[in-house]
Design a protein around this motif. Structure first.
Motif, PDB file in Angstrom:
ATOM      1  N   ARG A 214       0.847  -1.203   0.000  1.00 33.97           N
ATOM      2  CA  ARG A 214       0.000   0.000   0.000  1.00 33.97           C
ATOM      3  C   ARG A 214       0.881   1.251   0.000  1.00 33.97           C
ATOM      4  NH1 ARG A 214      -3.917   0.830   4.264  1.00 33.97           N
ATOM      5  NH2 ARG A 214      -5.132   1.848   2.634  1.00 33.97           N
ATOM      6  N   SER A 217      -1.067   4.707   0.248  1.00 32.94           N
ATOM      7  CA  SER A 217      -1.665   4.897   1.573  1.00 32.94           C
ATOM      8  C   SER A 217      -0.608   5.192   2.620  1.00 32.94           C
ATOM      9  CB  SER A 217      -2.458   3.642   1.968  1.00 32.94           C
ATOM     10  OG  SER A 217      -3.510   3.402   1.055  1.00 32.94           O
ATOM     11  N   THR A 231      -5.935   0.516  -2.054  1.00 35.60           N
ATOM     12  CA  THR A 231      -6.792   1.385  -2.849  1.00 35.60           C
ATOM     13  C   THR A 231      -6.360   1.326  -4.314  1.00 35.60           C
ATOM     14  OG1 THR A 231      -5.353   3.299  -2.559  1.00 35.60           O
ATOM     15  CG2 THR A 231      -7.027   2.916  -0.853  1.00 35.60           C
TER      16      THR A 231
END
Length: 346
Positions: A214, A217, A231
């Motif tokens: 990630r 993030s 995401t």
């Protein structure tokens, strides 16, 4: 009253211009001296990372910081006053001491070439080893740091000698020489050990990037950090960060080997050039003139890039001379100098 004030302001502006010009001149001289010391700087950056081998990741940057502080003390407390005293009391000694340092660079460079071709036991065993019996981790770290600072003293002495020789040719001002020596000493220390800090942590950064699913993030500080649900931005950025991370992990060993090779070549080039220039100063210009003539002939024969090629040919020729001189010095050091030192030490 107004006329006098204007005259005073004009004098102040004039003094400011003189001071600014002096600072610009000092900065330019410091830059030229730093460039001449480039060979030692590259070798310093290539040598320093090996002193953190065998330590945990948390101790790497503190160890680099200790060595950097020791390097600053070497340059500013020991070598800078010694260089200034030498410049004041025995300026005639600068050239032979510089040539002695150049011979040392040639020896060190040739020794590294010899070691890479014919590895021998004298250069193995100490780097990265675990603490010995009865030796704590703190004692082992302190011993490594002391060894690194001792090695730095030799390299720093050569840097300061090269700087002093350059400065002495351009200015006789005591304070200008002191300022330039200090600027070069501090600047090179920050440059070298800043680069070393980046080098020794690059693989850790690479591993973190390669393992992070990630990245977007994590970068934005979103909830879940590296463990939450990825995401769309994470999925888009992940191939890039993983590629960079893997490149750092697998590329740093190759980079360090390449840096060591460049450092060795730079030592031979700088050391050989110092000796050749010194010989010219003592009325023996033959080698220097021959190298310059050959480099100029090659450069003038090319329609494009002649100046660069001329410089490369001259540097390569100086490096070959340095390698030959170092090859002669290796048996003298091992068969004569080291046994004498060992007997003196008892």
């Amino acid at each position: 009253m107004s006329t006098g004030l204007i005259a005073l302001l004009d004098d102040v502006v004039g003094l400011a211009k003189v001071a600014a010009a002096s600072l610009d001149d000092a900065a330019a001289q410091a830059g030229r001296a730093g460039i001449k010391a480039a060979g030692v700087v590259v070798d310093d950056a290539a040598v320093a990372p090996r002193y953190v081998v065998g330590f945990t990741a948390e101790r790497e940057l503190p160890i680099v910081g200790k060595i950097a502080l020791g390097s600053l003390k070497n340059k500013l407390i020991i070598l800078l006053p010694a260089a200034l005293i030498l410049s004041l009391l025995a300026p005639w000694a600068i050239a032979p001491l510089l040539m002695l340092g150049g011979a040392f660079l040639c020896y060190e460079g040739a020794e590294k070439v010899y070691e890479s071709v014919w590895p021998h036991a004298d250069h193995h065993g100490s780097d990265g080893e675990d603490p010995g019996q009865g030796q704590s981790a703190r004692q082992f770290e302190d011993e490594k740091v002391r060894g690194a600072i001792a090695t730095d003293l030799i390299l720093s002495a050569e840097i300061m000698a090269i700087t002093l020789s350059t400065v002495a040719e351009e200015t006789s001002s005591f304070w200008a020489q002191a300022t330039i020596l200090a600027v070069v000493g501090i600047g090179i220390t920050v440059l070298v050990y800043g680069a070393v800090a980046l080098i020794v942590k690059a693989d850790d950064v690479g591993l973190s990037l390669a393992q992070n699913d990630r990245p977007a993030s994590s970068l934005l500080g979103l909830r879940g950090g590296v463990t939450g649900e990825a995401t769309g931005a994470d999925r888009a950025l992940r191939p890039v960060t993983k590629g960079i991370g893997g490149g750092l992990v697998y590329g740093m060993p190759i980079f360090l080997k390449a840096l060591a090779l460049v450092g060795t070549a730079a030592m031979l080039w700088v050391g050989g050039g110092i000796i050749i220039h010194g010989l010219e100063g003592y009325g023996l210009p033959g080698i220097g003139h021959a190298i310059h003539g050959a480099a100029a002939s090659v450069g003038h024969a090319l329609p494009v890039g002649g100046a660069m090629v001329e410089w490369l040919v001259g540097a390569a020729a100086s490096g070959v001379f340095g390698l030959a001189l170092g090859a002669v010095l290796i048996p003298l050091v091992h068969k004569v100098a080291l046994p004498v030192v060992a007997k003196v030490r008892g």
